[in-house]
Design a protein around this motif. Structure first.
Motif, PDB file in Angstrom:
ATOM      1  N   ILE A 146       0.829  -1.208   0.000  1.00 37.86           N
ATOM      2  CA  ILE A 146       0.000   0.000   0.000  1.00 37.86           C
ATOM      3  C   ILE A 146       0.862   1.256   0.000  1.00 37.86           C
ATOM      4  CG2 ILE A 146      -1.687   1.302   1.348  1.00 37.86           C
ATOM      5  CD1 ILE A 146      -2.767  -1.421   2.293  1.00 37.86           C
ATOM      6  N   LEU A 147       1.894   1.283   0.850  1.00 36.68           N
ATOM      7  CA  LEU A 147       2.755   2.458   0.926  1.00 36.68           C
ATOM      8  C   LEU A 147       3.530   2.667  -0.373  1.00 36.68           C
ATOM      9  CD1 LEU A 147       4.152   2.122   4.574  1.00 36.68           C
ATOM     10  CD2 LEU A 147       2.377   3.679   3.738  1.00 36.68           C
ATOM     11  N   ALA A 148       4.048   1.565  -0.930  1.00 37.13           N
ATOM     12  CA  ALA A 148       4.794   1.687  -2.184  1.00 37.13           C
ATOM     13  C   ALA A 148       3.880   2.157  -3.309  1.00 37.13           C
ATOM     14  CB  ALA A 148       5.422   0.343  -2.543  1.00 37.13           C
ATOM     15  N   GLY A 149       2.652   1.637  -3.355  1.00 39.09           N
ATOM     16  CA  GLY A 149       1.706   2.050  -4.388  1.00 39.09           C
ATOM     17  C   GLY A 149       1.336   3.509  -4.270  1.00 39.09           C
ATOM     18  N   ALA A 150       1.073   3.972  -3.050  1.00 38.82           N
ATOM     19  CA  ALA A 150       0.707   5.373  -2.853  1.00 38.82           C
ATOM     20  C   ALA A 150       1.856   6.306  -3.238  1.00 38.82           C
ATOM     21  CB  ALA A 150       0.297   5.602  -1.403  1.00 38.82           C
ATOM     22  N   ALA A 151       3.071   5.943  -2.868  1.00 41.73           N
ATOM     23  CA  ALA A 151       4.227   6.777  -3.198  1.00 41.73           C
ATOM     24  C   ALA A 151       4.451   6.844  -4.702  1.00 41.73           C
ATOM     25  CB  ALA A 151       5.476   6.232  -2.494  1.00 41.73           C
ATOM     26  N   LEU A 152       4.353   5.689  -5.359  1.00 39.92           N
ATOM     27  CA  LEU A 152       4.583   5.654  -6.798  1.00 39.92           C
ATOM     28  C   LEU A 152       3.470   6.394  -7.551  1.00 39.92           C
ATOM     29  CD1 LEU A 152       6.925   4.384  -8.336  1.00 39.92           C
ATOM     30  CD2 LEU A 152       5.393   2.547  -9.008  1.00 39.92           C
ATOM     31  N   ALA A 153       2.224   6.268  -7.078  1.00 41.43           N
ATOM     32  CA  ALA A 153       1.117   6.984  -7.709  1.00 41.43           C
ATOM     33  C   ALA A 153       1.338   8.489  -7.635  1.00 41.43           C
ATOM     34  CB  ALA A 153      -0.203   6.607  -7.034  1.00 41.43           C
ATOM     35  N   ALA A 154       1.816   8.970  -6.491  1.00 44.88           N
ATOM     36  CA  ALA A 154       2.089  10.405  -6.352  1.00 44.88           C
ATOM     37  C   ALA A 154       3.205  10.843  -7.294  1.00 44.88           C
ATOM     38  CB  ALA A 154       2.466  10.716  -4.903  1.00 44.88           C
ATOM     39  N   LEU A 155       4.248  10.012  -7.415  1.00 43.58           N
ATOM     40  CA  LEU A 155       5.360  10.347  -8.308  1.00 43.58           C
ATOM     41  C   LEU A 155       4.908  10.376  -9.760  1.00 43.58           C
ATOM     42  CD1 LEU A 155       8.370  10.803  -8.888  1.00 43.58           C
ATOM     43  CD2 LEU A 155       8.664   8.315  -8.875  1.00 43.58           C
ATOM     44  N   PHE A 156       4.196   9.331 -10.193  1.00 46.89           N
ATOM     45  CA  PHE A 156       3.718   9.285 -11.574  1.00 46.89           C
ATOM     46  C   PHE A 156       2.768  10.441 -11.871  1.00 46.89           C
ATOM     47  CE2 PHE A 156       4.304   4.393 -11.984  1.00 46.89           C
ATOM     48  CZ  PHE A 156       5.664   4.597 -12.163  1.00 46.89           C
ATOM     49  N   GLY A 157       1.891  10.754 -10.906  1.00 46.68           N
ATOM     50  CA  GLY A 157       0.960  11.861 -11.103  1.00 46.68           C
ATOM     51  C   GLY A 157       1.676  13.186 -11.276  1.00 46.68           C
ATOM     52  N   ALA A 158       2.725  13.414 -10.490  1.00 42.87           N
ATOM     53  CA  ALA A 158       3.476  14.659 -10.595  1.00 42.87           C
ATOM     54  C   ALA A 158       4.184  14.765 -11.940  1.00 42.87           C
ATOM     55  CB  ALA A 158       4.490  14.737  -9.453  1.00 42.87           C
TER      56      ALA A 158
END
Length: 329
Positions: A146-158
């Motif tokens: 969950i933490l890895a997914g949330a972090a990566l989603a924020a990075l990709f979104g940015a």
């Protein structure tokens, strides 16, 4: 009403929703028109052409996307032991969107890669990266995923937002994936993605019994002889196939993967061999009805289906969060 009767009722409702989807639009068709379009089609009959092309394609896509997202969400909730998990939480949607933005803004990429295939590849790469990050210490713990997914989603979104700011010409192409829609796609174009989703559903069938064990907790499942690492990898593969193909076909259709598994479990019990197929049926029904509502709410204009599923899912999500909060208290 027992469980087999409930499943049969869901099948009947699904058939009815599919018929309504073929009928609904600015110009309503009758059941007789639908029968004529499939059994005695005419090349000069406008109604036949509309049903066999536009409405049939979006009905099929809504069915495939709804089933895929619901099953992917159900498997992910069991895999992470988190009732609030959904495909988007792994960064799958963000990875698909980033791939589409790259295709829209870089001409050399757009010349060689379809946005549909690019979205699927982006979703698959995102899930693979999340899995690698989460399993860095030999095991993919639920919280790590969950933490890895949330972090990566924020990075990709940015990154996606930065690319769109630099090149706003790609914004029109990306709007479809941002809002979510099953309109305007030909079955001839997306049939490889439909095939991928069907393969994902079929591959998931042998995992249902093991998912029952996994739902009892990793410790209990391991003590029962379940090979956790193997099951986690297979389950992640199924999630990538289902969610990746769905995002590539319909964009960011939210809340189906989160809400439907909860409805299915309450309606059909805790056995994955029963409630996951039921979740597929419920996902089909909700996505079809969301698409019909999207056509009719502001006719002749259309509301993106992602907006309709958010209107349905957001209140349910808030209720789930409040229930989880009371449970922890």
């Amino acid at each position: 009403m027992n469980t087999p009767q409930r499943l049969f009722a869901l099948v009947v409702v699904l058939i009815g929703c599919a018929v309504v989807s073929l009928m609904a639009g600015v110009h309503w068709m009758s059941p007789a028109d639908i029968g004529h379009a499939f059994w005695m089609p005419s090349a000069t009959n406008v109604d036949d052409l509309v049903i066999r092309t536009t409405r049939l394609s979006r009905t099929v896509l809504a069915i495939v996307v709804g089933a895929s997202l619901a099953v992917a969400g159900g498997i992910l909730q069991t895999l992470t032991l988190n009732p609030l998990a959904s495909p988007g939480i792994l960064g799958i949607n963000a990875g698909a969107l980033l791939a589409v933005v790259l295709i829209a803004t870089i001409d050399s990429v757009a010349a060689h890669l379809s946005p549909y295939i690019g979205a699927f590849v982006g979703a698959a790469v995102a899930a693979a990266v999340v899995w690698r990050l989460a399993s860095y210490r030999q095991t993919a713990a639920p919280l790590h995923l969950i933490l890895a997914g949330a972090a990566l989603a924020a990075l990709f979104g940015a990154i996606s937002q930065a690319l769109l700011v630099i090149d706003q010409h790609g914004l029109d192409t990306v709007l479809f994936w941002l809002a979510g829609s099953v309109a305007g796609r030909s079955l001839d174009t997306v049939w490889p993605l439909i095939a991928v989703a069907i393969i994902g559903l079929l591959v998931g069938i042998p995992l249902l019994r093991d998912l029952n064990l996994l739902a009892t907790g990793n410790t209990v499942a391991a003590a029962a002889g379940l090979r956790l690492r193997r099951l986690q990898m297979l389950a992640m593969g199924v999630i990538v196939l289902l969610a990746g193909a769905s995002v590539a076909m319909a964009g960011n259709v939210v809340f189906i993967g989160l809400v439907v598994p909860h409805i299915a479990r309450r309606l059909l019990g805790a056995d994955h061999r029963i409630w996951l197929p039921g979740a597929a049926l419920i996902g089909m029904i909700l996505t079809l009805m969301a698409d019909v509502a999207a056509r009719l709410l502001m006719a002749p204009s259309e509301v993106p289906i992602g907006v309709m599923t958010a209107l349905i899912g957001a209140p349910v999500f808030i209720a789930l969060v409040r229930r989880q909060g009371r449970g922890h208290a």
